[in-house]
Enzyme design. Structure first.
Site, PDB file in Angstrom:
ATOM      1  N   GLN A   1      -9.441  16.475   0.871  1.00 14.93           N
ATOM      2  CA  GLN A   1      -8.533  16.831   1.964  1.00 14.93           C
ATOM      3  C   GLN A   1      -9.239  17.618   3.052  1.00 14.93           C
ATOM      4  OE1 GLN A   1      -5.360  19.932   1.417  1.00 14.93           O
ATOM      5  NE2 GLN A   1      -3.985  18.199   1.713  1.00 14.93           N
TER       6      GLN A   1
ATOM      7  N   GLU B   1       6.486  15.104  -3.720  1.00 14.94           N
ATOM      8  CA  GLU B   1       6.822  15.730  -4.989  1.00 14.94           C
ATOM      9  C   GLU B   1       6.061  15.064  -6.125  1.00 14.94           C
ATOM     10  OE1 GLU B   1       8.610  18.304  -5.542  1.00 14.94           O
ATOM     11  OE2 GLU B   1       9.379  18.602  -3.518  1.00 14.94           O
TER      12      GLU B   1
END
Length: 407
Positions: free
Chosen positions: A141, A259
């Protein structure tokens, strides 16, 4: 205690159990990584790297992929199994019961893939998603930057359009798994003339490009799971911009909000295995008859079981179609503070030996030194304990905000 999830889920569990028994090759048990909790430093990365190179693991990996059980929560149209959170939780439970590893594609599976599914074009979905499932693309990331703390919208990394390419230049930090990644998903500023949230783009680029260098950030545990990255004129086709130019904030919110409900009932498993390792350490060191140690070990076992029951409650909510409320903050606060106390107990059981680092190059640690040191990180990342307490107090309990000095 078993949670009755209804006949359909019971049938699914039985079919899955039979499939695992029939398809799991020999030699998988020692490759399962359930005995690691969330913050165990570099040990987990070493185990995963060793497992992925084994013949048994690669055989298992191919069988799971053929059955759609790699990224199983993804829609079947994109190579998954269209499993809801309840079925993914059952899948995790059955893998744990059988002692077989769960093949997970890291950030590609949990973060990048869902964002491409929601915001990517059909051509982008067809190109990028299969590469995640196969393991060909392994992502890290590129969101955080030096000097900006948690202000994600303050990104300064530049993305300049040059013909049919975007040229990325800047710096990122706190990059997990940089040493194992060949791709980065990053936010960069493509329009500095508009408000900061509006001028960002979400770009995928080759992390092995000569224009990328990264330096490991050594943690006090001795591990180097994070890195700082320097990106100097790395080029990627405009095709690699997900969600369109200057629409990166919307895509990033999908990434951050995704989620991972399938772990609801298995979060405690790593902590439970770790707990029994500590009990065995206490026996070996003759501390299992110490009344205080026994009391603290009993308290730790209670903590693990509370995590289990909390996970069952969350799973019950998901099964009923209800979104979890403040439970996420409660769970994060509980496990991180639990793990910090467990690390302190482990060092107390180790005694003076726990103060001495082993010989070897770099900055090595013993098993329990590593837990003691790295567990501190759990009270900081993904929202500090102080932030979680504020969320619980203000949003769940409706308490007034903490008074602050003016200015």
């Amino acid at each position: 205690m078993e949670l009755d999830l209804g006949p359909e889920i019971a049938e699914f569990r039985g079919e899955l159990r039979d499939w695992i028994d029939a398809k799991a090759p020999d030699g998988l048990a020692e490759l399962a990584d359930w005995n690691n909790s969330g913050t165990t430093g570099g040990y987990r990365n070493e185990r995963v790297a060793q497992a992925m190179s084994s013949t048994a693991y690669r055989d298992w990996e191919s069988r799971l992929a053929a059955e759609g059980l790699v990224c199983p929560q993804w829609p079947a149209a994109f190579g998954g199994k269209s499993m809801d959170a309840v079925r993914v939780a059952v899948l995790n439970e059955e893998f744990y019961r059988a002692g077989v590893p769960r093949v997970i594609r890291g950030m590609g599976e949990a973060l990048v893939g869902p964002s491409i599914i929601v915001h990517g074009s059909a051509e982008q979905q067809a190109y990028f998603l299969p590469r995640i499932i196969s393991g060909e693309d392994r992502y890290c990331q590129g969101f955080s930057e030096p000097g900006h703390g948690s202000d994600l919208a303050a990104v300064e990394t530049k993305g300049e359009i040059d013909g049919d390419e975007i040229v990325v230049t800047g710096q990122k930090v706190w990059t997990s798994g940089a040493a194992y990644a060949n791709m980065m998903f990053a936010l960069c500023r493509t329009d500095p003339s508009v408000p900061k949230h509006a001028g960002l783009s979400y770009v995928l680029f080759d992390f092995t490009d000569p224009g990328v260098t990264y330096r490991p950030i050594r943690q006090m545990s001795g591990a180097a799971e994070f890195a700082e990255d320097f990106i100097d004129g790395v080029r990627a086709p405009l095709f690699n911009i997900i969600g369109g130019l200057n629409n990166g904030w919307r895509v990033a919110m999908t990434t951050l909000g995704h989620e991972r409900g399938g772990r609801a009932t298995v979060q405690h498993l790593g902590f439970e295995r770790e707990y029994w390792e500590l009990v065995e350490t206490a026996r070996k060191r003759g501390r299992n008859n110490d009344p205080l140690v026994r009391q603290l070990l009993a308290q730790a076992y209670t903590g693990v079981q509370l995590m289990r029951f909390s996970g069952l409650r969350t799973l019950a909510q998901v099964a009923q179609g209800r979104n979890p409320g403040p439970e996420a903050s409660v769970a994060k606060l509980f496990w991180s503070e639990y793990h910090k106390k467990l690390g302190e107990l482990a060092i107390a059981i180790e005694g003076s030996d726990g103060l001495v680092r082993p010989d070897g190059g770099g900055y090595p640690t013993t098993r329990w030194q590593n837990v003691f040191l790295s567990s501190r990180a759990g009270t900081i990342y993904s929202g500090t304990s102080e932030i979680q307490r504020n969320i619980i107090g203000e949003r769940a309990l409706q308490l007034p905000k903490e008074p602050r000095l003016p200015g």
